[in-house]
Design a protein around this motif. Structure first.
Motif, mmCIF file in Angstrom:
data_model
loop_
_atom_site.group_PDB
_atom_site.id
_atom_site.type_symbol
_atom_site.label_atom_id
_atom_site.label_comp_id
_atom_site.label_asym_id
_atom_site.label_seq_id
_atom_site.Cartn_x
_atom_site.Cartn_y
_atom_site.Cartn_z
ATOM 1 N N LYS A 107 19.353 -85.662 36.399
ATOM 2 C CA LYS A 107 20.456 -86.616 36.587
ATOM 3 C C LYS A 107 21.204 -86.409 37.899
ATOM 4 C CE LYS A 107 21.704 -83.108 33.767
ATOM 5 N NZ LYS A 107 21.503 -82.494 32.498
ATOM 6 N N ASN A 161 28.067 -85.216 27.196
ATOM 7 C CA ASN A 161 27.808 -83.794 27.468
ATOM 8 C C ASN A 161 27.903 -82.995 26.175
ATOM 9 O OD1 ASN A 161 28.940 -80.880 28.279
ATOM 10 N ND2 ASN A 161 27.555 -81.639 29.847
ATOM 11 N N GLY A 162 26.749 -82.488 25.755
ATOM 12 C CA GLY A 162 26.670 -81.758 24.498
ATOM 13 C C GLY A 162 27.495 -80.489 24.513
ATOM 14 N N THR A 163 27.499 -79.805 25.658
ATOM 15 C CA THR A 163 28.235 -78.541 25.741
ATOM 16 C C THR A 163 29.726 -78.771 25.493
ATOM 17 O OG1 THR A 163 26.600 -77.696 27.277
ATOM 18 C CG2 THR A 163 28.730 -76.595 27.288
ATOM 19 N N TYR A 190 22.293 -75.119 25.722
ATOM 20 C CA TYR A 190 22.802 -76.473 25.966
ATOM 21 C C TYR A 190 23.383 -76.610 27.374
ATOM 22 C CZ TYR A 190 22.932 -76.423 20.829
ATOM 23 O OH TYR A 190 22.635 -76.303 19.506
ATOM 24 N N ALA A 191 24.005 -75.524 27.842
ATOM 25 C CA ALA A 191 24.785 -75.624 29.082
ATOM 26 C C ALA A 191 23.875 -75.636 30.309
ATOM 27 C CB ALA A 191 25.749 -74.449 29.156
ATOM 28 N N GLU A 192 24.396 -76.216 31.388
ATOM 29 C CA GLU A 192 23.703 -76.185 32.670
ATOM 30 C C GLU A 192 23.683 -74.748 33.187
ATOM 31 O OE1 GLU A 192 22.336 -79.115 34.065
ATOM 32 O OE2 GLU A 192 22.858 -79.657 32.036
ATOM 33 N N ASP A 198 29.216 -78.652 33.330
ATOM 34 C CA ASP A 198 29.504 -79.209 32.006
ATOM 35 C C ASP A 198 30.997 -79.363 31.801
ATOM 36 O OD1 ASP A 198 26.778 -79.195 30.740
ATOM 37 O OD2 ASP A 198 26.914 -77.065 31.169
ATOM 38 N N ASP A 203 28.519 -83.118 34.891
ATOM 39 C CA ASP A 203 27.238 -83.470 34.256
ATOM 40 C C ASP A 203 27.361 -84.843 33.572
ATOM 41 O OD1 ASP A 203 24.530 -82.624 32.969
ATOM 42 O OD2 ASP A 203 25.800 -83.149 31.266
ATOM 43 N N LYS A 207 25.510 -88.642 34.516
ATOM 44 C CA LYS A 207 24.886 -89.547 33.533
ATOM 45 C C LYS A 207 25.587 -90.911 33.560
ATOM 46 C CE LYS A 207 23.716 -85.504 30.794
ATOM 47 N NZ LYS A 207 24.192 -84.584 29.759
ATOM 48 N N GLY A 302 21.872 -84.626 22.336
ATOM 49 C CA GLY A 302 21.966 -84.926 23.764
ATOM 50 C C GLY A 302 21.438 -83.823 24.655
ATOM 51 N N ALA A 303 21.011 -82.730 24.076
ATOM 52 C CA ALA A 303 20.509 -81.624 24.888
ATOM 53 C C ALA A 303 19.557 -80.802 24.032
ATOM 54 C CB ALA A 303 21.671 -80.763 25.372
HETATM 55 N N1 HSE Z 1 24.250 -79.442 29.857
HETATM 56 C C1 HSE Z 1 23.900 -80.704 29.319
HETATM 57 C C2 HSE Z 1 24.757 -80.950 28.081
HETATM 58 C C3 HSE Z 1 22.441 -80.716 28.960
HETATM 59 O O1 HSE Z 1 25.436 -80.034 27.625
HETATM 60 O O2 HSE Z 1 24.780 -82.062 27.591
HETATM 61 C C4 HSE Z 1 21.867 -82.076 28.840
HETATM 62 O O3 HSE Z 1 22.027 -82.812 29.988
#
Ligand code: HSE
Length: 444
Positions: A107, A161-163, A190-192, A198, A203, A207, A302-303
């Motif tokens: 992204k 953002n899932g995180t 989950y995190a970048e 995040d 992030d 998107k 989402g992740a």
């Molecule tokens: N770091 C992103 C999130 C992973 O937490 O959503 C998915 O893009």
């Protein structure tokens, strides 16, 4: 049997290995569906020696992803490395120039260079697919590109953002500390790589910039998206929001207004009965208001390795079927570059938390500043000062710092300009001990 579709996969992290596992687990059914197998013929990653959960089969190893992108042994280049520039950009460009289809989950790359890359794909007659770049396993890009293509989209929004959603859910449901919840999100993958992407909202903004371009055919420069993260959300805000019947979410919203496109990623309050309040943990959701289709809400993971791999694989299967669509739904020649609106024009209700000195006249001064800006208040709640548990002192002992109380205001509909002016005046009055907390209330 037809020739296999050959893939060069660059990046063997969470998503890359998820894809390798998926292609192996579902090899037979995918082959039956497509009438041809999908074979990974080349791979590239940072470390060749790293132990990996799935076998890479007979795939050839490339130290250099650009060499893999150019290599004629694969016809589709899968970019799962990440990064907005550097090797990811160089490799994607090389693949498109070599007339290879490209599938990417990147992204950040697309938010910055998406239009230029879409032009390159278009001029070479190949696909640039990026379903996995937005909301992991939720097929929102296919939804916009195909199922909703005939609609005029008025608004697109989502928990992207899932995180952040995981952290806010843990803070709300389990009263966990921010840092503790972030650590767990990182452990779960989950995190970048850099979690400030995040929690700072970037992030989600990457998107949202892709969704904005897909939904409106309008490329809003990334730095014109208003971005606020969740790092300043405190447990006092979580508690107050809960007591008032709201839930705090990090939300991306892009909407057509009479003045242009408003695009923002910010924490917001949503009513606890809203469908968005139900979206908890790492789950994402994306909502679309289409003029003919109506309001749709897609909810899902989402992740994570499997959901994101599922999205990448669906893009690969489209290529195998010969489906080549414009990356941003319409030809790049009709994509408009537009300026994102300044949020001063935003209109809505607001939550404000002020830490106010507990002295006569403080509240009167605050409400006067609000009324000076024509901001009408729906509710005012003043919390008791200091510790609130039975048996503990609620007032400072003599000689201790002056007591301050949390005052929570909910406003009626107003403009952001008015809110900012009122809060600046309140700060100047010197009746509060720290910067005001202001969170938009989203009517969804
Ligand atoms: N770091 C992103 C999130 C992973 O937490 O959503 C998915 O893009």
């Amino acid at each position: 049997m037809s020739e296999p579709l050959t893939l060069g996969v660059a990046g063997l992290g969470t998503v890359g290995m998820g894809l390798i596992q998926l292609l192996s687990a579902h090899a037979t059914r995918i082959e039956k569906m497509l009438g041809r197998p999908i074979t990974v013929t080349g791979v590239s990653a940072r470390s060749r020696k790293k132990e990996r959960e799935a076998a890479l089969g007979g795939a050839q190893w490339f130290d250099d992803p650009v060499a893999l992108a150019k290599d004629p042994s694969n016809s589709v280049f899968i970019e799962l490395m990440g990064g907005e520039d550097g090797p990811a950009k160089a490799a994607v460009e090389a693949a498109l120039k070599a007339k290879k289809h490209v599938v990417t989950a990147n992204k950040a790359l697309l938010a910055k260079h998406g239009i230029a890359l879409a032009k390159l794909a278009e001029s070479n007659g190949v696909a640039l697919n990026f379903e996995a770049a937005v909301a992991g396993g939720i097929p929102i890009i296919k939804m916009l590109r195909e199922a909703l293509a005939a609609n005029e989209v008025r608004r697109v929004y989502g928990i992207l953002n899932g995180t952040c959603n995981f952290i806010l859910s843990k803070m709300t449901d389990e009263k966990r500390a921010f840092a503790d919840a972030l650590k767990e999100a990182q452990e779960k993958g989950y995190a970048e790589a850099d979690p400030t992407f995040d929690i700072g909202g970037f992030d989600a903004a990457h998107k949202l910039s892709l969704l904005t371009c897909l939904a409106f055919g309008a490329a809003v420069a990334f730095d014109e998206i208003h971005v606020e993260g969740i790092e300043n959300i405190t447990s006092a805000d979580i508690e107050a929001a809960t007591e008032l019947g709201y839930c705090i979410k990090l939300l991306g919203v892009a909407m057509q207004t009479e003045h242009g496109i408003e695009a923002r990623v910010t924490p917001v309050l949503v009513a606890e009965e809203s469908a968005l309040a139900e979206v908890s943990g790492v789950t994402n959701c994306v909502g679309i208001d289409g003029d003919f289709a109506g309001n749709l809400l897609l909810v899902g993971p989402g992740a994570g390795s499997k959901p994101t791999a599922s999205a990448v694989a669906s893009d690969i299967m489209d290529v195998a079927r010969g489906l080549v669509l414009p990356p941003f739904i319409r030809p790049t020649s009709v994509l408009e570059k537009v300026k994102g609106l300044n949020l001063k024009a935003h209109q809505g209700n607001y939550y404000v938390r002020l830490k106010v000195y507990d002295r006569p006249g403080a509240m009167a001064a605050i409400t006067k500043r609000m009324s000076d800006e024509n901001v009408s208040l729906e509710s005012i709640v003043q919390r008791r000062p200091g510790p609130v548990h039975p048996g503990q002192a609620a007032e400072p002992a003599p000689g201790e710092a002056e007591a301050a109380v949390n005052v929570i205001l909910i406003t009626h509909d107003t403009t952001e300009d008015a809110m900012r002016k009122a809060l600046r005046a309140i700060e100047k009055d010197g009746k509060i001990t720290e910067r005001p907390q202001m969170i938009r209330i989203e009517d969804l």
